[in-house]
Design an enzyme around this catalytic site. Sequence first.
Site, PDB file in Angstrom:
ATOM      1  N   SER A 139      28.957  33.399  40.471  1.00 35.45           N
ATOM      2  CA  SER A 139      30.177  32.833  39.784  1.00 35.45           C
ATOM      3  C   SER A 139      29.532  31.693  38.388  1.00 35.45           C
ATOM      4  O   SER A 139      28.466  31.383  38.830  1.00 35.45           O
ATOM      5  CB  SER A 139      31.010  31.832  40.564  1.00 35.45           C
ATOM      6  OG  SER A 139      31.835  31.190  39.694  1.00 35.45           O
ATOM      7  N   TYR A 152      33.597  26.594  47.636  1.00 31.41           N
ATOM      8  CA  TYR A 152      33.219  27.734  46.716  1.00 31.41           C
ATOM      9  C   TYR A 152      31.999  27.493  46.080  1.00 31.41           C
ATOM     10  O   TYR A 152      31.156  28.543  45.695  1.00 31.41           O
ATOM     11  CB  TYR A 152      34.723  28.081  45.900  1.00 31.41           C
ATOM     12  CG  TYR A 152      34.530  29.155  44.984  1.00 31.41           C
ATOM     13  CD1 TYR A 152      34.876  30.501  45.325  1.00 31.41           C
ATOM     14  CD2 TYR A 152      33.844  29.060  43.454  1.00 31.41           C
ATOM     15  CE1 TYR A 152      34.813  31.631  44.551  1.00 31.41           C
ATOM     16  CE2 TYR A 152      33.775  30.295  42.971  1.00 31.41           C
ATOM     17  CZ  TYR A 152      34.434  31.417  43.311  1.00 31.41           C
ATOM     18  OH  TYR A 152      34.236  32.776  42.473  1.00 31.41           O
TER      19      TYR A 152
HETATM   20  P1  NAD Z   1      39.763  39.543  44.660  1.00 30.32           P
HETATM   21  O1  NAD Z   1      40.644  38.882  45.574  1.00 30.32           O
HETATM   22  O2  NAD Z   1      40.667  40.688  43.590  1.00 30.32           O
HETATM   23  O3  NAD Z   1      38.743  40.395  45.298  1.00 30.32           O
HETATM   24  C1  NAD Z   1      38.022  39.762  46.346  1.00 30.32           C
HETATM   25  C2  NAD Z   1      37.614  41.067  47.469  1.00 30.32           C
HETATM   26  O4  NAD Z   1      37.475  40.405  48.523  1.00 30.32           O
HETATM   27  C3  NAD Z   1      38.807  41.888  47.801  1.00 30.32           C
HETATM   28  O5  NAD Z   1      38.656  43.306  47.787  1.00 30.32           O
HETATM   29  C4  NAD Z   1      39.304  41.495  49.162  1.00 30.32           C
HETATM   30  O6  NAD Z   1      39.756  42.364  49.945  1.00 30.32           O
HETATM   31  C5  NAD Z   1      37.848  41.309  49.877  1.00 30.32           C
HETATM   32  N1  NAD Z   1      37.747  40.226  50.914  1.00 30.32           N
HETATM   33  C6  NAD Z   1      38.269  39.218  51.164  1.00 30.32           C
HETATM   34  N2  NAD Z   1      37.950  38.653  52.210  1.00 30.32           N
HETATM   35  C7  NAD Z   1      37.265  39.603  53.030  1.00 30.32           C
HETATM   36  C8  NAD Z   1      36.775  39.458  54.115  1.00 30.32           C
HETATM   37  N3  NAD Z   1      36.926  38.756  55.182  1.00 30.32           N
HETATM   38  N4  NAD Z   1      35.958  40.755  54.445  1.00 30.32           N
HETATM   39  C9  NAD Z   1      35.789  41.763  53.425  1.00 30.32           C
HETATM   40  N5  NAD Z   1      36.347  41.776  52.305  1.00 30.32           N
HETATM   41  C10 NAD Z   1      37.094  40.720  52.232  1.00 30.32           C
HETATM   42  O7  NAD Z   1      38.923  38.727  43.433  1.00 30.32           O
HETATM   43  P2  NAD Z   1      37.866  38.992  42.493  1.00 30.32           P
HETATM   44  O8  NAD Z   1      38.366  37.998  41.448  1.00 30.32           O
HETATM   45  O9  NAD Z   1      37.730  40.364  42.317  1.00 30.32           O
HETATM   46  O10 NAD Z   1      36.653  38.385  43.219  1.00 30.32           O
HETATM   47  C11 NAD Z   1      35.436  39.137  43.648  1.00 30.32           C
HETATM   48  C12 NAD Z   1      34.096  38.321  43.498  1.00 30.32           C
HETATM   49  O11 NAD Z   1      33.882  37.723  42.242  1.00 30.32           O
HETATM   50  C13 NAD Z   1      34.254  36.932  44.380  1.00 30.32           C
HETATM   51  O12 NAD Z   1      32.910  36.819  45.038  1.00 30.32           O
HETATM   52  C14 NAD Z   1      34.680  36.086  43.621  1.00 30.32           C
HETATM   53  O13 NAD Z   1      34.249  34.621  44.025  1.00 30.32           O
HETATM   54  C15 NAD Z   1      33.729  36.324  42.291  1.00 30.32           C
HETATM   55  N6  NAD Z   1      34.287  35.948  41.114  1.00 30.32           N
HETATM   56  C16 NAD Z   1      35.578  35.818  40.249  1.00 30.32           C
HETATM   57  C17 NAD Z   1      35.748  35.519  39.352  1.00 30.32           C
HETATM   58  C18 NAD Z   1      37.258  35.667  38.695  1.00 30.32           C
HETATM   59  O14 NAD Z   1      37.394  34.821  37.559  1.00 30.32           O
HETATM   60  N7  NAD Z   1      37.856  36.574  39.231  1.00 30.32           N
HETATM   61  C19 NAD Z   1      34.725  34.394  38.753  1.00 30.32           C
HETATM   62  C20 NAD Z   1      33.670  34.668  39.091  1.00 30.32           C
HETATM   63  C21 NAD Z   1      33.402  35.019  40.367  1.00 30.32           C
END
Ligand code: NAD
Length: 257
Positions: A139, A152
């Site tokens: 991130s 986080y």
């Molecule tokens: P999201 O909530 O859409 O997806 C998260 C995924 O992780 C989902 O598929 C969920 O089912 C899965 N998950 C959660 N707990 C779990 C567990 N215990 N076991 C297995 N799977 C699990 O969120 P996203 O925004 O797509 O985030 C995905 C990644 O990207 C994360 O690591 C997040 O930190 C990172 N990220 C997101 C953003 C953003 O702005 N959306 C920015 C930077 C980084």
Amino acid sequence: MNLSGKTAIITGSNSGIGLGVARELAKAGADVVLNSFTDREEDHALAAEIAQETGTKARYIKADMSVGGECRALIEKAGACDILVNNAGIQHVAPIDQFPVDKWDAIIAINMNSAYHTMAAALPMMRAAGWGRIVNIASAHGLTASPYKAAYIAAKHGVVGMTKTVALETAQEPITCNAICPGYVLTPLVEAQIPDTMKEYDMSREDVIKNVMLERQPSKEFATVEQLGGTTVFLCSDAAAQITGTTISVDGGWTAL
Ligand code: NAD
């Protein structure tokens, strides 16, 4: 890029960025393994849809990334792992003195420790296959900080550090390990942060999006899951064979500020 014959495991991929990355890898020809902690019909249906759209083999394997043994079992059940994308992640927003212990532990386990377990299980398979790509979805918060997100930010900085270490341990092998650092992407994870952030800052939804979330994203646009998928496919390409141990920001200029 033709990734046919490669198996890609993407943790946390029944939603958001993970699903977007899985789709782009499958479009490039990889057989993908989707994952989350649930085992619903719709989880398996997502894999079937990707298989039908791309003509690749796509499967869904349930494994809870908060449990080390399940992280390792995911890799073993998949049977092959040429490309590993550590993406599963959750968020909780609170000042550190009010940060619930269970949320702290869950964030560290899912967002950071899971990458240790999956990489430990996947590396012997990559070595046996003579090729491997590890892409850790960190991130902008793996490189910078914001208030109220201590767990986080600790986990994401940890992932960036782990990425560099694994890159050094594999530097003389045909394996690379990199981290992608997205800025804000409008996914369910980000949607879920809006109410708490509205409370913390006493702001409307629109003001939170414009003045808090995209305040540090100079492009004033969310990054998309397709762009993150495309960056992952690039890191799997031959052009990226000497890119290892680094971070690629997909953040509309956030970390240039
Ligand atoms: P999201 O909530 O859409 O997806 C998260 C995924 O992780 C989902 O598929 C969920 O089912 C899965 N998950 C959660 N707990 C779990 C567990 N215990 N076991 C297995 N799977 C699990 O969120 P996203 O925004 O797509 O985030 C995905 C990644 O990207 C994360 O690591 C997040 O930190 C990172 N990220 C997101 C953003 C953003 O702005 N959306 C920015 C930077 C980084």
